[in-house]
Write a protein that holds these residues in place. Structure first.
Motif, PDB file in Angstrom:
ATOM      1  N   ILE A 105       2.522  -4.267  -3.143  1.00  0.00           N
ATOM      2  CA  ILE A 105       1.463  -4.693  -3.477  1.00  0.00           C
ATOM      3  C   ILE A 105       0.505  -4.024  -4.387  1.00  0.00           C
ATOM      4  O   ILE A 105       0.482  -2.670  -4.220  1.00  0.00           O
ATOM      5  N   ILE A 106      -0.223  -4.789  -5.492  1.00  0.00           N
ATOM      6  CA  ILE A 106      -1.000  -3.984  -6.501  1.00  0.00           C
ATOM      7  C   ILE A 106      -2.209  -4.684  -6.572  1.00  0.00           C
ATOM      8  O   ILE A 106      -2.182  -5.822  -6.548  1.00  0.00           O
ATOM      9  N   ARG A 107      -3.245  -3.802  -6.849  1.00  0.00           N
ATOM     10  CA  ARG A 107      -4.676  -4.317  -7.212  1.00  0.00           C
ATOM     11  C   ARG A 107      -4.623  -4.111  -8.549  1.00  0.00           C
ATOM     12  O   ARG A 107      -4.349  -3.055  -9.109  1.00  0.00           O
ATOM     13  N   SER A 108      -5.159  -5.157  -9.245  1.00  0.00           N
ATOM     14  CA  SER A 108      -5.316  -5.185 -10.832  1.00  0.00           C
ATOM     15  C   SER A 108      -6.234  -4.041 -11.086  1.00  0.00           C
ATOM     16  O   SER A 108      -7.141  -3.919 -10.567  1.00  0.00           O
ATOM     17  N   GLN A 109      -6.297  -4.036 -12.456  1.00  0.00           N
ATOM     18  CA  GLN A 109      -7.093  -2.834 -13.114  1.00  0.00           C
ATOM     19  C   GLN A 109      -8.413  -3.359 -13.425  1.00  0.00           C
ATOM     20  O   GLN A 109      -9.354  -2.597 -12.907  1.00  0.00           O
TER      21      GLN A 109
ATOM     22  N   ARG B 296      -9.739  -5.122 -10.738  1.00  0.00           N
ATOM     23  CA  ARG B 296     -10.112  -4.930  -9.411  1.00  0.00           C
ATOM     24  C   ARG B 296     -10.335  -6.306  -8.670  1.00  0.00           C
ATOM     25  O   ARG B 296     -10.846  -6.394  -7.769  1.00  0.00           O
TER      26      ARG B 296
ATOM     27  N   ASP C  46      -7.814  -9.103  -8.570  1.00  0.00           N
ATOM     28  CA  ASP C  46      -6.636  -9.495  -8.181  1.00  0.00           C
ATOM     29  C   ASP C  46      -5.822  -8.560  -7.259  1.00  0.00           C
ATOM     30  O   ASP C  46      -5.811  -7.394  -7.559  1.00  0.00           O
ATOM     31  N   LEU C  47      -5.434  -9.154  -6.100  1.00  0.00           N
ATOM     32  CA  LEU C  47      -4.306  -8.203  -5.247  1.00  0.00           C
ATOM     33  C   LEU C  47      -3.394  -9.126  -5.029  1.00  0.00           C
ATOM     34  O   LEU C  47      -3.378 -10.232  -4.697  1.00  0.00           O
TER      35      LEU C  47
ATOM     36  N   ILE D 270      -1.792  -7.069 -15.532  1.00  0.00           N
ATOM     37  CA  ILE D 270      -2.443  -6.118 -14.375  1.00  0.00           C
ATOM     38  C   ILE D 270      -3.022  -4.800 -14.855  1.00  0.00           C
ATOM     39  O   ILE D 270      -3.737  -4.427 -14.316  1.00  0.00           O
TER      40      ILE D 270
ATOM     41  N   VAL E 163      -1.291  -0.008  -0.756  1.00  0.00           N
ATOM     42  CA  VAL E 163      -1.709  -0.816  -1.874  1.00  0.00           C
ATOM     43  C   VAL E 163      -1.592   0.280  -3.366  1.00  0.00           C
ATOM     44  O   VAL E 163      -2.279   1.064  -3.130  1.00  0.00           O
TER      45      VAL E 163
ATOM     46  N   GLU F  42      -3.291   0.740  -6.687  1.00  0.00           N
ATOM     47  CA  GLU F  42      -4.327   0.301  -7.638  1.00  0.00           C
ATOM     48  C   GLU F  42      -4.146   0.837  -8.973  1.00  0.00           C
ATOM     49  O   GLU F  42      -3.975   2.212  -9.313  1.00  0.00           O
TER      50      GLU F  42
END
Length: 85
Positions: free
Chosen positions: A3-7, A9, A11-12, A38, A79, A81
Motif C-alpha cells: 500500500i502506497i500513499r502518493s507524493q 498525498r 491517493d492511497l 505516484i 503504508v 508514503e
C-alpha cells in the motif's frame, strides 16, 4: 503487494508493481494495464533512491502482527508514503 500513499498525498492505493521512468515513479495495478504516477523527482537518480527505499520497506515487512494487552491479535498492513522531495 504494497500500500502506497502518493507524493501529493491525495491517493492511497494497493500496488502490484513499481517502475522508474526517467524521473518519475510509476505504480502498476494487478490484473490490468492501468498505471499512475505516484512521485516525480528532480532526476532519475533520486527516483531510483526512492525505489530503493520502497524495496527496503517491503523487505522489513509490509504487515504488523502484534497482540495487545487484552490478548487480541492485530494484523495490520503498513503504508509507504512517497517522499515529497
Amino acid at each position: 503487494m504494497i500500500i502506497i500513499r502518493s507524493q501529493d498525498r491525495l491517493d492511497l492505493m494497493k500496488v502490484n508493481r513499481i517502475e522508474v521512468d526517467i524521473n518519475e515513479v510509476i505504480a502498476i495495478f494487478k490484473g490490468s494495464s492501468d498505471f499512475r504516477k505516484i512521485g516525480e523527482y528532480e532526476n532519475e537518480e533520486r527516483a531510483i533512491q526512492v525505489l530503493n527505499d520502497i524495496q527496503k520497506f517491503i523487505e522489513s515487512g509490509v504487515k504488523m502482527d502484534y497482540i495487545d494487552s487484552c490478548r487480541v491479535r492485530h494484523n495490520q498492513e503498513k503504508v509507504f508514503e512517497m517522499p515529497v522531495e
